[in-house]
Design a protein around this motif. Sequence first.
Motif, mmCIF file in Angstrom:
data_model
loop_
_atom_site.group_PDB
_atom_site.id
_atom_site.type_symbol
_atom_site.label_atom_id
_atom_site.label_comp_id
_atom_site.label_asym_id
_atom_site.label_seq_id
_atom_site.Cartn_x
_atom_site.Cartn_y
_atom_site.Cartn_z
ATOM 1 N N ARG A 20 -1.608 4.915 6.907
ATOM 2 C CA ARG A 20 -1.602 5.530 5.582
ATOM 3 C C ARG A 20 -1.158 4.507 4.549
ATOM 4 N NH1 ARG A 20 1.601 10.976 4.647
ATOM 5 N NH2 ARG A 20 -0.184 11.701 5.822
ATOM 6 N N ILE A 21 -1.897 4.454 3.442
ATOM 7 C CA ILE A 21 -1.552 3.585 2.320
ATOM 8 C C ILE A 21 -1.452 4.475 1.095
ATOM 9 C CG2 ILE A 21 -2.307 1.659 0.871
ATOM 10 C CD1 ILE A 21 -3.899 0.638 3.321
ATOM 11 N N THR A 22 -0.373 4.330 0.329
ATOM 12 C CA THR A 22 -0.162 5.149 -0.858
ATOM 13 C C THR A 22 0.122 4.268 -2.068
ATOM 14 O OG1 THR A 22 0.770 6.915 0.496
ATOM 15 C CG2 THR A 22 1.236 7.013 -1.859
ATOM 16 N N CYS A 23 -0.518 4.584 -3.196
ATOM 17 C CA CYS A 23 -0.246 3.894 -4.461
ATOM 18 C C CYS A 23 0.948 4.576 -5.120
ATOM 19 C CB CYS A 23 -1.470 3.957 -5.372
ATOM 20 S SG CYS A 23 -1.152 3.268 -7.014
ATOM 21 N N GLU A 24 1.974 3.815 -5.394
ATOM 22 C CA GLU A 24 3.182 4.372 -6.002
ATOM 23 C C GLU A 24 2.936 4.822 -7.447
ATOM 24 O OE1 GLU A 24 6.262 4.947 -4.613
ATOM 25 O OE2 GLU A 24 5.316 4.410 -2.708
ATOM 26 N N LYS A 25 1.986 4.186 -8.142
ATOM 27 C CA LYS A 25 1.742 4.508 -9.545
ATOM 28 C C LYS A 25 0.955 5.805 -9.715
ATOM 29 C CE LYS A 25 0.074 2.699 -13.889
ATOM 30 N NZ LYS A 25 -0.551 1.613 -14.609
ATOM 31 N N CYS A 26 -0.217 5.902 -9.057
ATOM 32 C CA CYS A 26 -1.074 7.077 -9.267
ATOM 33 C C CYS A 26 -1.002 8.083 -8.124
ATOM 34 C CB CYS A 26 -2.516 6.656 -9.497
ATOM 35 S SG CYS A 26 -3.332 6.015 -8.017
ATOM 36 N N ASN A 27 -0.233 7.758 -7.078
ATOM 37 C CA ASN A 27 -0.027 8.632 -5.939
ATOM 38 C C ASN A 27 -1.289 8.842 -5.093
ATOM 39 O OD1 ASN A 27 1.944 9.871 -4.427
ATOM 40 N ND2 ASN A 27 1.462 11.902 -5.225
ATOM 41 N N THR A 28 -2.266 7.952 -5.221
ATOM 42 C CA THR A 28 -3.456 8.020 -4.370
ATOM 43 C C THR A 28 -3.046 7.648 -2.951
ATOM 44 O OG1 THR A 28 -4.954 7.445 -6.163
ATOM 45 C CG2 THR A 28 -5.738 7.010 -3.920
ATOM 46 N N THR A 29 -3.524 8.408 -1.976
ATOM 47 C CA THR A 29 -3.235 8.125 -0.574
ATOM 48 C C THR A 29 -4.545 7.931 0.176
ATOM 49 O OG1 THR A 29 -1.195 9.421 -0.624
ATOM 50 C CG2 THR A 29 -2.162 9.017 1.532
ATOM 51 N N ILE A 30 -4.577 6.878 0.966
ATOM 52 C CA ILE A 30 -5.743 6.584 1.793
ATOM 53 C C ILE A 30 -5.274 6.614 3.237
ATOM 54 C CG2 ILE A 30 -7.537 4.895 2.340
ATOM 55 C CD1 ILE A 30 -6.939 3.663 -0.467
ATOM 56 N N GLU A 31 -5.954 7.409 4.060
ATOM 57 C CA GLU A 31 -5.597 7.471 5.470
ATOM 58 C C GLU A 31 -6.735 6.889 6.293
ATOM 59 O OE1 GLU A 31 -3.897 11.006 7.059
ATOM 60 O OE2 GLU A 31 -2.942 11.511 5.150
ATOM 61 N N GLY A 32 -6.371 6.226 7.364
ATOM 62 C CA GLY A 32 -7.345 5.606 8.247
ATOM 63 C C GLY A 32 -6.613 4.709 9.229
ATOM 64 N N ARG A 33 -7.330 3.754 9.755
ATOM 65 C CA ARG A 33 -6.740 2.818 10.716
ATOM 66 C C ARG A 33 -6.885 1.429 10.116
ATOM 67 N NH1 ARG A 33 -5.375 2.947 16.114
ATOM 68 N NH2 ARG A 33 -5.690 0.969 17.175
ATOM 69 N N PHE A 34 -5.746 0.818 9.737
ATOM 70 C CA PHE A 34 -5.751 -0.482 9.076
ATOM 71 C C PHE A 34 -4.943 -1.477 9.902
ATOM 72 C CE2 PHE A 34 -5.627 2.967 5.962
ATOM 73 C CZ PHE A 34 -6.837 2.777 5.317
ATOM 74 N N ASP A 35 -5.557 -2.607 10.199
ATOM 75 C CA ASP A 35 -4.843 -3.652 10.914
ATOM 76 C C ASP A 35 -3.990 -4.442 9.939
ATOM 77 O OD1 ASP A 35 -5.970 -3.065 13.399
ATOM 78 O OD2 ASP A 35 -7.730 -4.322 12.997
ATOM 79 N N LEU A 36 -2.853 -4.904 10.429
ATOM 80 C CA LEU A 36 -1.997 -5.772 9.636
ATOM 81 C C LEU A 36 -2.601 -7.175 9.621
ATOM 82 C CD1 LEU A 36 1.467 -4.728 11.072
ATOM 83 C CD2 LEU A 36 0.637 -4.285 8.778
ATOM 84 N N CYS A 37 -2.306 -7.923 8.570
ATOM 85 C CA CYS A 37 -2.761 -9.316 8.559
ATOM 86 C C CYS A 37 -2.011 -10.075 9.652
ATOM 87 C CB CYS A 37 -2.511 -9.955 7.193
ATOM 88 S SG CYS A 37 -0.801 -10.423 6.869
#
Length: 122
Positions: A20-37
């Motif tokens: 899960r990735i969330t934007c602190e400013k607009c509160n948009t949340t994206i869910e999925g499977r994300f690899d770390l760099c």
Amino acid sequence: MGREALGKCPVCNNETTITRITCEKCNTTIEGRFDLCKFCRLTPEQKLFVDVFIKCRGNIKEVEKELGVSYPTVKNKLEDVANALGHKSEEAPVEETNRKEILDKLYEGEISVDEALELLKG
């Protein structure tokens, strides 16, 4: 600002995945499977070394001074980071590299004699 994502599971030491990735400013949340760099998967000690290495512009003598360690230790730490990033060395056999790394860690006081002996046994 939040905490840094863990690249390795603290329980089993397996690689982690962000879901899960969330934007602190607009509160948009994206869910999925994300690899770390690949740099996120480095240990805190490896990240510190990379930071110092870059700060010193790759000058090993300066890295020695900054970290207060010997030349072989700097070379071993560099090799360790390179391996962690997936860049395997063909200079020395893995067994010899690991043996030297263990002995350097013992010399630097990072591990005990008993730990070194156990690691050398394989």
